[in-house]
Design a protein around this motif. Structure first.
Motif, PDB file in Angstrom:
ATOM      1  N   VAL A 155      -0.217 -23.309 -66.796  1.00 55.26           N
ATOM      2  CA  VAL A 155       0.290 -21.931 -67.314  1.00 55.26           C
ATOM      3  C   VAL A 155      -0.139 -21.670 -68.757  1.00 55.26           C
ATOM      4  CG1 VAL A 155       2.463 -20.800 -67.709  1.00 55.26           C
ATOM      5  CG2 VAL A 155       2.439 -22.459 -65.667  1.00 55.26           C
ATOM      6  N   ASP A 156      -0.079 -22.536 -69.695  1.00 51.76           N
ATOM      7  CA  ASP A 156      -0.655 -22.394 -70.989  1.00 51.76           C
ATOM      8  C   ASP A 156      -1.923 -21.789 -71.066  1.00 51.76           C
ATOM      9  OD1 ASP A 156       2.008 -22.902 -71.965  1.00 51.76           O
ATOM     10  OD2 ASP A 156       1.680 -25.059 -72.074  1.00 51.76           O
ATOM     11  N   GLN A 157      -3.033 -22.648 -70.363  1.00 58.93           N
ATOM     12  CA  GLN A 157      -4.231 -22.185 -70.381  1.00 58.93           C
ATOM     13  C   GLN A 157      -4.465 -20.854 -69.562  1.00 58.93           C
ATOM     14  OE1 GLN A 157      -6.811 -25.026 -68.388  1.00 58.93           O
ATOM     15  NE2 GLN A 157      -8.604 -24.136 -68.856  1.00 58.93           N
ATOM     16  N   ILE A 158      -3.994 -20.591 -68.584  1.00 55.31           N
ATOM     17  CA  ILE A 158      -4.174 -19.143 -68.128  1.00 55.31           C
ATOM     18  C   ILE A 158      -3.363 -18.145 -68.884  1.00 55.31           C
ATOM     19  CG2 ILE A 158      -2.923 -17.904 -66.211  1.00 55.31           C
ATOM     20  CD1 ILE A 158      -2.995 -20.290 -64.286  1.00 55.31           C
ATOM     21  N   GLN A 159      -2.273 -18.136 -69.538  1.00 57.79           N
ATOM     22  CA  GLN A 159      -1.823 -17.274 -70.398  1.00 57.79           C
ATOM     23  C   GLN A 159      -2.827 -17.244 -71.582  1.00 57.79           C
ATOM     24  OE1 GLN A 159       1.904 -18.818 -71.801  1.00 57.79           O
ATOM     25  NE2 GLN A 159       2.984 -17.843 -69.982  1.00 57.79           N
ATOM     26  N   GLN A 160      -3.429 -18.160 -72.195  1.00 62.40           N
ATOM     27  CA  GLN A 160      -4.518 -17.892 -73.371  1.00 62.40           C
ATOM     28  C   GLN A 160      -5.520 -17.330 -72.848  1.00 62.40           C
ATOM     29  OE1 GLN A 160      -5.493 -21.652 -74.832  1.00 62.40           O
ATOM     30  NE2 GLN A 160      -7.121 -20.894 -76.262  1.00 62.40           N
ATOM     31  N   ALA A 161      -6.188 -17.802 -71.562  1.00 62.23           N
ATOM     32  CA  ALA A 161      -7.263 -16.944 -70.941  1.00 62.23           C
ATOM     33  C   ALA A 161      -7.019 -15.456 -70.616  1.00 62.23           C
ATOM     34  CB  ALA A 161      -7.944 -17.728 -69.735  1.00 62.23           C
ATOM     35  N   PHE A 162      -5.751 -15.091 -70.227  1.00 66.24           N
ATOM     36  CA  PHE A 162      -5.506 -13.556 -69.975  1.00 66.24           C
ATOM     37  C   PHE A 162      -5.513 -13.046 -71.390  1.00 66.24           C
ATOM     38  CE2 PHE A 162      -5.216 -14.420 -65.712  1.00 66.24           C
ATOM     39  CZ  PHE A 162      -5.120 -13.136 -64.918  1.00 66.24           C
ATOM     40  N   ARG A 163      -4.758 -13.370 -72.234  1.00 65.84           N
ATOM     41  CA  ARG A 163      -4.631 -12.889 -73.668  1.00 65.84           C
ATOM     42  C   ARG A 163      -6.237 -12.590 -74.277  1.00 65.84           C
ATOM     43  NH1 ARG A 163      -0.329 -16.227 -74.469  1.00 65.84           N
ATOM     44  NH2 ARG A 163      -1.797 -17.768 -75.645  1.00 65.84           N
ATOM     45  N   SER A 164      -7.295 -13.373 -74.092  1.00 64.94           N
ATOM     46  CA  SER A 164      -8.536 -13.327 -74.698  1.00 64.94           C
ATOM     47  C   SER A 164      -9.244 -12.497 -73.627  1.00 64.94           C
ATOM     48  CB  SER A 164      -8.998 -14.581 -75.038  1.00 64.94           C
ATOM     49  OG  SER A 164      -9.277 -15.436 -73.894  1.00 64.94           O
ATOM     50  N   ASN A 165      -9.381 -12.641 -72.364  1.00 58.06           N
ATOM     51  CA  ASN A 165     -10.436 -12.156 -71.494  1.00 58.06           C
ATOM     52  C   ASN A 165      -9.873 -10.964 -70.514  1.00 58.06           C
ATOM     53  OD1 ASN A 165     -12.443 -13.801 -72.704  1.00 58.06           O
ATOM     54  ND2 ASN A 165     -11.823 -15.329 -71.193  1.00 58.06           N
ATOM     55  N   TYR A 166      -8.547 -10.889 -70.384  1.00 56.71           N
ATOM     56  CA  TYR A 166      -8.174  -9.780 -69.393  1.00 56.71           C
ATOM     57  C   TYR A 166      -7.243  -9.075 -69.709  1.00 56.71           C
ATOM     58  CZ  TYR A 166      -9.845 -13.679 -65.809  1.00 56.71           C
ATOM     59  OH  TYR A 166     -10.702 -14.348 -65.195  1.00 56.71           O
ATOM     60  N   GLN A 167      -6.790  -8.795 -70.947  1.00 53.33           N
ATOM     61  CA  GLN A 167      -5.668  -7.938 -71.512  1.00 53.33           C
ATOM     62  C   GLN A 167      -6.579  -6.813 -71.955  1.00 53.33           C
ATOM     63  OE1 GLN A 167      -3.000  -9.557 -74.346  1.00 53.33           O
ATOM     64  NE2 GLN A 167      -1.786 -10.401 -72.695  1.00 53.33           N
ATOM     65  N   ALA A 168      -6.152  -5.655 -72.301  1.00 56.43           N
ATOM     66  CA  ALA A 168      -6.524  -4.499 -72.819  1.00 56.43           C
ATOM     67  C   ALA A 168      -7.333  -4.742 -74.218  1.00 56.43           C
ATOM     68  CB  ALA A 168      -5.725  -3.458 -72.871  1.00 56.43           C
ATOM     69  N   VAL A 169      -8.739  -4.662 -74.060  1.00 56.90           N
ATOM     70  CA  VAL A 169      -9.514  -4.848 -75.205  1.00 56.90           C
ATOM     71  C   VAL A 169      -9.194  -3.721 -76.596  1.00 56.90           C
ATOM     72  CG1 VAL A 169     -11.559  -3.231 -74.661  1.00 56.90           C
ATOM     73  CG2 VAL A 169     -11.969  -5.365 -75.859  1.00 56.90           C
ATOM     74  N   ASP A 170      -9.437  -4.131 -77.670  1.00 62.31           N
ATOM     75  CA  ASP A 170      -9.403  -3.671 -78.676  1.00 62.31           C
ATOM     76  C   ASP A 170     -10.503  -2.645 -78.836  1.00 62.31           C
ATOM     77  OD1 ASP A 170      -8.810  -2.237 -81.423  1.00 62.31           O
ATOM     78  OD2 ASP A 170      -8.729  -4.203 -82.386  1.00 62.31           O
ATOM     79  N   LEU A 171     -10.226  -1.272 -79.264  1.00 57.63           N
ATOM     80  CA  LEU A 171     -11.238  -0.162 -79.202  1.00 57.63           C
ATOM     81  C   LEU A 171     -12.381  -0.552 -80.397  1.00 57.63           C
ATOM     82  CD1 LEU A 171      -9.322   3.139 -78.769  1.00 57.63           C
ATOM     83  CD2 LEU A 171     -10.480   1.693 -76.975  1.00 57.63           C
ATOM     84  N   SER A 172     -12.141  -1.463 -81.041  1.00 64.77           N
ATOM     85  CA  SER A 172     -12.786  -1.716 -82.338  1.00 64.77           C
ATOM     86  C   SER A 172     -13.822  -2.753 -81.801  1.00 64.77           C
ATOM     87  CB  SER A 172     -12.216  -2.166 -83.489  1.00 64.77           C
ATOM     88  OG  SER A 172     -11.297  -3.433 -83.076  1.00 64.77           O
ATOM     89  N   ALA A 173     -13.547  -3.472 -80.528  1.00 60.52           N
ATOM     90  CA  ALA A 173     -14.423  -4.392 -79.927  1.00 60.52           C
ATOM     91  C   ALA A 173     -15.818  -4.101 -80.059  1.00 60.52           C
ATOM     92  CB  ALA A 173     -13.784  -5.118 -78.954  1.00 60.52           C
ATOM     93  N   GLY A 174     -16.949  -4.794 -80.214  1.00 64.05           N
ATOM     94  CA  GLY A 174     -18.052  -4.433 -80.160  1.00 64.05           C
ATOM     95  C   GLY A 174     -18.785  -4.904 -78.400  1.00 64.05           C
ATOM     96  N   GLU A 175     -19.914  -4.440 -78.676  1.00 63.90           N
ATOM     97  CA  GLU A 175     -20.370  -4.780 -77.244  1.00 63.90           C
ATOM     98  C   GLU A 175     -20.702  -6.170 -76.726  1.00 63.90           C
ATOM     99  OE1 GLU A 175     -21.822  -3.090 -73.499  1.00 63.90           O
ATOM    100  OE2 GLU A 175     -20.914  -2.102 -75.164  1.00 63.90           O
ATOM    101  N   ALA A 176     -20.943  -6.926 -77.710  1.00 63.95           N
ATOM    102  CA  ALA A 176     -21.211  -8.392 -77.549  1.00 63.95           C
ATOM    103  C   ALA A 176     -19.765  -8.841 -76.934  1.00 63.95           C
ATOM    104  CB  ALA A 176     -21.752  -8.967 -78.880  1.00 63.95           C
ATOM    105  N   GLN A 177     -18.727  -8.632 -77.807  1.00 61.77           N
ATOM    106  CA  GLN A 177     -17.482  -8.966 -77.268  1.00 61.77           C
ATOM    107  C   GLN A 177     -17.138  -8.729 -75.862  1.00 61.77           C
ATOM    108  OE1 GLN A 177     -14.215  -8.034 -79.995  1.00 61.77           O
ATOM    109  NE2 GLN A 177     -12.754  -9.309 -78.814  1.00 61.77           N
ATOM    110  N   LEU A 178     -17.370  -7.460 -75.738  1.00 63.33           N
ATOM    111  CA  LEU A 178     -17.027  -6.885 -74.264  1.00 63.33           C
ATOM    112  C   LEU A 178     -17.915  -7.717 -73.488  1.00 63.33           C
ATOM    113  CD1 LEU A 178     -16.917  -3.031 -74.972  1.00 63.33           C
ATOM    114  CD2 LEU A 178     -14.983  -4.689 -74.444  1.00 63.33           C
TER     115      LEU A 178
END
Length: 238
Positions: free
Chosen positions: A106-129
């Motif tokens: 559960v903890d690993q899945i929550q961490q992965a969703f926060r970093s890769n699956y949630q709405a991205v910050d508009l300030s994120a660059g193309e490399a991050q996306l």
């Protein structure tokens, strides 16, 4: 003269009388007296004694038979499928433990969703996306691969499960007592529980793969929206 003759006659006859007196009387015949009532009573007593002995023998035979039946009822089942069932469960568990990318944590899945699956910050660059998209794609592909491995493991165990089922059914039909029948029934229930656990593991692996794919599609749409907003924002700038 007459007196002398009488004396002589007396003396001559004396030995005969003495001989007669000394001769033993003839032996008397001895006869056994038969009592019918006493004989019948003895025969009846003997018959009753024999019947009592026969009843005791029958009682001992019944007790021995009862003990033999109890021994059969308490005899354990000579066949055990525990090792085979435990081995199949362990193989399925190992396959689940080899989950790639996102484990069943559960903890690993929550961490992965926060970093890769949630709405991205508009300030994120193309490399991050791009890195987010690559991580999601890797997790989705690994999820399908893991599901296929679990499927293969479950299908591979069907042959062993069938063999155990046939052995347990044969042992149940040949059970000689209540304990053996109960143990065979318990092992059949254990076999069903093992098969049910395999189905649960298979459903979990398939559901995990489908959830990862759906999450990837949702996150991809969010990333596309962020790219579109950044593009439109950059196009509006002079």
């Amino acid at each position: 003269m007459n007196a002398s003759r009488r004396l002589v006659a007396t003396l001559l006859g004396a030995p005969i009388l003495v001989g007669l007196a000394l001769t033993p009387p003839p032996a008397q015949a001895q006869f056994t007296v038969f009592d019918p009532s006493n004989y019948a009573q003895n025969v009846l007593t003997a018959a009753r004694t024999l019947q009592t002995v026969n009843n005791q023998i029958s009682s001992l035979q019944n007790q021995a038979q009862m003990l033999i039946g109890q021994a059969k009822s308490l005899a354990g089942l000579p066949y055990s499928s525990l090792a085979a069932l435990r081995g199949q469960v362990e193989r399925t568990r190992q396959l689940l433990g080899q989950a790639q990318a996102l484990a069943y944590d559960v903890d690993q899945i929550q961490q992965a969703f926060r970093s890769n699956y949630q709405a991205v910050d508009l300030s994120a660059g193309e490399a991050q996306l791009t890195a987010r998209a690559d991580a999601r794609w890797t997790a989705a592909v690994a999820g399908f691969e893991d599901a296929l491995k679990v499927q293969a493991g479950v299908v591979g165990g069907l042959g062993a499960s069938r063999g155990e089922l046939e052995s347990l059914v044969g042992a149940s039909q040949g059970a000689v007592g209540g304990l053996q029948a109960a143990q065979a029934g318990n092992q059949l229930l254990a076999l069903q529980a093992q098969q049910l656990s395999d189905l649960i593991a298979l459903n979990a692996a398939q559901g995990r793969a489908q959830a990862l794919e759906a999450a990837d599609r949702a996150a991809a749409r969010a990333d596309a929206k962020a790219r579109f907003v950044k593009f439109m924002g950059s196009a509006d700038q002079p």
